[in-house]
Design a protein around this motif. Structure first.
Motif, PDB file in Angstrom:
ATOM      1  N   VAL A 225      61.067 133.698 -19.120  1.00 63.69           N
ATOM      2  CA  VAL A 225      62.003 134.810 -18.892  1.00 63.69           C
ATOM      3  C   VAL A 225      62.288 134.944 -17.394  1.00 63.69           C
ATOM      4  CG1 VAL A 225      62.379 137.301 -19.127  1.00 63.69           C
ATOM      5  CG2 VAL A 225      61.292 136.021 -20.987  1.00 63.69           C
ATOM      6  N   THR A 226      61.259 134.767 -16.576  1.00 66.44           N
ATOM      7  CA  THR A 226      61.452 134.803 -15.126  1.00 66.44           C
ATOM      8  C   THR A 226      62.455 133.739 -14.701  1.00 66.44           C
ATOM      9  OG1 THR A 226      59.240 135.688 -14.731  1.00 66.44           O
ATOM     10  CG2 THR A 226      60.288 134.521 -12.899  1.00 66.44           C
ATOM     11  N   GLN A 227      62.306 132.535 -15.221  1.00 59.40           N
ATOM     12  CA  GLN A 227      63.234 131.460 -14.869  1.00 59.40           C
ATOM     13  C   GLN A 227      64.645 131.779 -15.349  1.00 59.40           C
ATOM     14  OE1 GLN A 227      62.432 128.782 -12.823  1.00 59.40           O
ATOM     15  NE2 GLN A 227      64.665 128.794 -12.742  1.00 59.40           N
ATOM     16  N   GLU A 228      64.735 132.381 -16.536  1.00 60.57           N
ATOM     17  CA  GLU A 228      66.048 132.782 -17.057  1.00 60.57           C
ATOM     18  C   GLU A 228      66.713 133.793 -16.121  1.00 60.57           C
ATOM     19  OE1 GLU A 228      68.016 134.914 -21.005  1.00 60.57           O
ATOM     20  OE2 GLU A 228      65.895 134.391 -21.040  1.00 60.57           O
ATOM     21  N   ALA A 229      65.922 134.762 -15.617  1.00 56.75           N
ATOM     22  CA  ALA A 229      66.461 135.765 -14.690  1.00 56.75           C
ATOM     23  C   ALA A 229      66.888 135.109 -13.376  1.00 56.75           C
ATOM     24  CB  ALA A 229      65.430 136.863 -14.442  1.00 56.75           C
ATOM     25  N   LYS A 230      66.109 134.151 -12.906  1.00 55.17           N
ATOM     26  CA  LYS A 230      66.488 133.426 -11.683  1.00 55.17           C
ATOM     27  C   LYS A 230      67.779 132.645 -11.903  1.00 55.17           C
ATOM     28  CE  LYS A 230      61.853 132.983  -9.741  1.00 55.17           C
ATOM     29  NZ  LYS A 230      60.757 132.061  -9.361  1.00 55.17           N
ATOM     30  N   ASP A 231      67.846 131.944 -13.032  1.00 59.59           N
ATOM     31  CA  ASP A 231      69.048 131.162 -13.345  1.00 59.59           C
ATOM     32  C   ASP A 231      70.286 132.052 -13.480  1.00 59.59           C
ATOM     33  OD1 ASP A 231      67.415 128.919 -13.341  1.00 59.59           O
ATOM     34  OD2 ASP A 231      67.347 128.745 -15.535  1.00 59.59           O
ATOM     35  N   ALA A 232      70.077 133.293 -13.954  1.00 60.10           N
ATOM     36  CA  ALA A 232      71.189 134.237 -14.114  1.00 60.10           C
ATOM     37  C   ALA A 232      71.567 134.911 -12.793  1.00 60.10           C
ATOM     38  CB  ALA A 232      70.829 135.293 -15.156  1.00 60.10           C
ATOM     39  N   GLY A 233      70.760 134.701 -11.746  1.00 54.75           N
ATOM     40  CA  GLY A 233      71.048 135.284 -10.441  1.00 54.75           C
ATOM     41  C   GLY A 233      70.710 136.756 -10.313  1.00 54.75           C
TER      42      GLY A 233
END
Length: 113
Positions: free
Chosen positions: A30-38
């Motif tokens: 989820v952290t990576q998803e948030a990073k990818d989403a900016g």
């Protein structure tokens, strides 16, 4: 856009030891998803092995903390998203990954800062 604090206390996360790695993997996803989403600003857990201290205006360090904040521990994430609803959607993702409810708070915007 507003920054939101998404958090939970350590005591809320009741996960059997043998499942901790899968919870960590889910939270990292989820952290990576948030990073990818900016939308990712910051995240981490309070190191509960390091005792808190207070520093006054003259730089004096005092052991301890305010009585009302003695129990600050657990995990914290700061995201910057366009709406409160978006923050709640991210909180739901973190709640599912961490297997515990997440508290959501908005940071006040200070135009002078």
């Amino acid at each position: 856009m507003t920054k939101y604090l998404i958090s939970f206390p350590s005591s809320a996360m009741i996960v059997p030891q043998q499942e901790m790695q899968s919870v960590a993997d889910a939270a990292h996803a989820v952290t990576q998803e948030a990073k990818d989403a900016g939308v990712w600003v910051f995240g981490g857990g309070i190191d509960e092995s390091v005792p808190p201290v207070m520093v006054d205006g003259e730089g004096t360090v005092i052991d301890g903390t305010y009585p009302q904040t003695r129990q600050i521990e657990g995990g914290y994430t700061v995201l910057e998203v366009p709406t409160r609803e978006a923050a709640l959607e991210w909180a739901a993702k973190f709640a599912a990954a961490c297997r515990c409810a997440q508290e959501v708070r908005a940071f006040a915007y200070d135009p002078a800062a």
